[in-house]
Design a protein around this motif. Sequence first.
Motif, PDB file in Angstrom:
ATOM      1  N   PHE A 207       0.843  -1.210   0.000  1.00  0.00           N
ATOM      2  CA  PHE A 207       0.000   0.000   0.000  1.00  0.00           C
ATOM      3  C   PHE A 207       0.873   1.254   0.000  1.00  0.00           C
ATOM      4  N   ALA A 208       1.955   1.228   0.767  1.00  0.00           N
ATOM      5  CA  ALA A 208       2.819   2.407   0.844  1.00  0.00           C
ATOM      6  C   ALA A 208       3.426   2.712  -0.529  1.00  0.00           C
ATOM      7  N   THR A 209       3.907   1.691  -1.218  1.00  0.00           N
ATOM      8  CA  THR A 209       4.532   1.954  -2.527  1.00  0.00           C
ATOM      9  C   THR A 209       3.479   2.299  -3.580  1.00  0.00           C
ATOM     10  N   LYS A 210       2.299   1.672  -3.492  1.00  0.00           N
ATOM     11  CA  LYS A 210       1.219   2.037  -4.414  1.00  0.00           C
ATOM     12  C   LYS A 210       0.860   3.514  -4.234  1.00  0.00           C
ATOM     13  N   ALA A 211       0.814   3.948  -2.984  1.00  0.00           N
ATOM     14  CA  ALA A 211       0.463   5.343  -2.717  1.00  0.00           C
ATOM     15  C   ALA A 211       1.503   6.286  -3.306  1.00  0.00           C
ATOM     16  N   LEU A 212       2.767   5.879  -3.234  1.00  0.00           N
ATOM     17  CA  LEU A 212       3.813   6.707  -3.843  1.00  0.00           C
ATOM     18  C   LEU A 212       3.574   6.825  -5.352  1.00  0.00           C
ATOM     19  N   GLY A 213       2.997   5.776  -5.933  1.00  0.00           N
ATOM     20  CA  GLY A 213       2.718   5.769  -7.365  1.00  0.00           C
ATOM     21  C   GLY A 213       1.657   6.785  -7.775  1.00  0.00           C
ATOM     22  N   TRP A 214       0.871   7.287  -6.799  1.00  0.00           N
ATOM     23  CA  TRP A 214      -0.164   8.285  -7.124  1.00  0.00           C
ATOM     24  C   TRP A 214       0.439   9.633  -7.509  1.00  0.00           C
ATOM     25  N   PHE A 215       1.653   9.903  -7.024  1.00  0.00           N
ATOM     26  CA  PHE A 215       2.262  11.213  -7.270  1.00  0.00           C
ATOM     27  C   PHE A 215       3.026  11.159  -8.592  1.00  0.00           C
ATOM     28  N   THR A 216       2.689  12.039  -9.535  1.00  0.00           N
ATOM     29  CA  THR A 216       3.447  12.124 -10.770  1.00  0.00           C
ATOM     30  C   THR A 216       4.621  13.080 -10.557  1.00  0.00           C
ATOM     31  N   VAL A 217       5.810  12.557 -10.817  1.00  0.00           N
ATOM     32  CA  VAL A 217       7.004  13.396 -10.686  1.00  0.00           C
ATOM     33  C   VAL A 217       7.771  13.273 -12.000  1.00  0.00           C
ATOM     34  N   GLY A 218       7.806  14.383 -12.764  1.00  0.00           N
ATOM     35  CA  GLY A 218       8.498  14.356 -14.052  1.00  0.00           C
ATOM     36  C   GLY A 218       7.895  13.283 -14.948  1.00  0.00           C
ATOM     37  N   GLU A 219       8.726  12.417 -15.453  1.00  0.00           N
ATOM     38  CA  GLU A 219       8.285  11.340 -16.335  1.00  0.00           C
ATOM     39  C   GLU A 219       7.606  10.231 -15.544  1.00  0.00           C
ATOM     40  N   GLY A 220       8.083   9.998 -14.317  1.00  0.00           N
ATOM     41  CA  GLY A 220       7.607   8.839 -13.548  1.00  0.00           C
ATOM     42  C   GLY A 220       6.733   9.251 -12.375  1.00  0.00           C
ATOM     43  N   THR A 221       6.881   8.517 -11.269  1.00  0.00           N
ATOM     44  CA  THR A 221       6.102   8.798 -10.068  1.00  0.00           C
ATOM     45  C   THR A 221       7.042   8.949  -8.871  1.00  0.00           C
ATOM     46  N   ALA A 222       6.418   9.171  -7.709  1.00  0.00           N
ATOM     47  CA  ALA A 222       7.208   9.362  -6.496  1.00  0.00           C
ATOM     48  C   ALA A 222       7.974   8.088  -6.119  1.00  0.00           C
TER      49      ALA A 222
END
Lengths: 353, 260
Positions: A100-115
């Motif tokens: 869940f913690a890593t999935k949540a990081l995936g919600w943030f778009t940072v540049g080309e990828g995610t958090a």
Amino acid sequence: MNTTKTRRGAAPDAPQKASAFSMVRTALSQTSGLTFAALIIMVIYFSFMEPGKFNTISNFDLLAQNLSILIVLSVGATFVIATSGIDLSIPAAVVLGEVFATKALGWFTVGEGTAVDVTDSETKLSYILVALLAALAAGLIVGVLNGVIIAYMHVPPLLATLGTLGSGLGAANLLQDGTNTGTSALSPVTSGEMIPGLSNIILIAALTVIVGWVALRLSVFGRYTLAIGSNEEAARRVGIKVERHLIKVYVLAALASSFGGFLSVSYFGTTALSGHTTDNMQAITAVALGGTSVFGGVATMLGTLMGALIPSLLKNGFIIMGVGAYWQDVAIGFVLVLTVWFDQMRRKARTKQ
Amino acid sequence: MKRAEVPALAAHGLEKKYGQVRALRGVSFEAYPGEVTALVGDNGAGKSTLVKCLAGAIRPDCGRIMVKGRPVSMTGPVQATKHGIETVYQDLALASDLDAAANVFLGREIRRLRVLHDHKEMRRRTAASFAELGVGLVQDMRVPVSSFSGGQRQSVAIARAAMWAKHVIIMDEPTAALGVIQTEKVLQLVDRVRSRGLAVVFISHNLPQVIEVADRIEVMRLGARTARFRRGEVDVERLIAAVSGAYSNEADVPNGEVTA
């Protein structure tokens, strides 16, 4: 003539055992005292046998870092075991917390990828907080499930949590397609030193123990937990809402586990889908070694802390001394059985009075 | 048997059916303040069903329960407690791993900062109450009650009830599991509780003991009250006759159920 039933703990006319055993019994009744003594003896012994290797700050620091996550899990498990329950689903809550913690990081778009992909210097407090909340949400789900199944559906804790263990790990693998996610976004949580010289992860574990101690010893919550473990019917009769309390206890334990998962992602930089399978056994061992009764009603948070330290100290000492590390497993197995056996004898001795 | 005083606890015409079994057939019951009212009857007479109704553990199908003359509805043990009724259960119902103060205040903790308990204060008040009731144990306030003897534990249970009861204490066979000396101590405690002005409902199978401690005795048979006695009015033989159905002095005996 007027008493036909024998009642548990109410046979006052039974002859008192000769007091030759009473001192031994008193010693046994303070299992955490024994545990503490064992701990001290081990430290002195290993320090004496391998001076300059075992008793070094860096060795202790490394030990403590490796143990911190186990300690967090064991604090939660102490409450469950104090109710005479058991929580085998710890690995599920840990791994789901990680996922869940890593999935949540995936919600943030940072540049080309995610958090997920940011370096530890690029990460933001908001990423960390959202990941933490997501991890705790995983714990909440597992805990509520455990609690409802145990308190309302009356499935024995062993089987209820065995079920959620399997389902939870399965769900985590489904969410991840069976592969782990690596991330450095959370590493500042555990790698830094907010207090110079003390790793954050050790600080966090220490704070968890303190919070757990206060909750167990000083809070009404802890008292109800012990009362339910001691005599569920008595707790019910004074108006304690036993079912609701059990749910709270299992939620607390699962929250501790999922927080452990959050710390694990932070510390190791990756989810570990198959890396926590023995966490439940390690936590239960720590709690039982520490002197918390697996029959419920008696619990000690400091004992749990010591119980978590002993297996690793033993292993660490054996490795440094060149004794095969597997001897540690053999030794701990024996010690665990002895501890629970002592606990059982102590209970019998008490109820015979 | 009319009297001016209002009963602390009264039941009128309680009925309770379990399937085809009529456990209570319109039983009535009264307990007065400052008195020990013994409830006797053979196994299956309905004593425990009546007591459970009075303690709020089960709900009667019909009939009224009144506390201090006011009808109350008992939907659970907590309601009974709110109405000032405390019950000492046969199996003690103490959390044996906790100490005396924790047991006395269980479910009613004195709190600090809302979530913490003030154990020091609870221990102080418990010790004061124990001293007042003549329960020893004040030096053992720190040990779990599991290390107490059966009599000591029963004393803790009774003292707890006495601390919280405003009107009535119901004791279900409080001496059944005790030895002679411990029984004597518990009976002395019952005496002190009575002298505080509480109504004590005392359930026992031990008829000589009932005659010794009770100010009034109510006899139940087949779910109804069949006889009432005041202190000194009855001996063991007469009581046995009442319990077995060979004697009755009640008008509201169910038809044909009891041979007078």
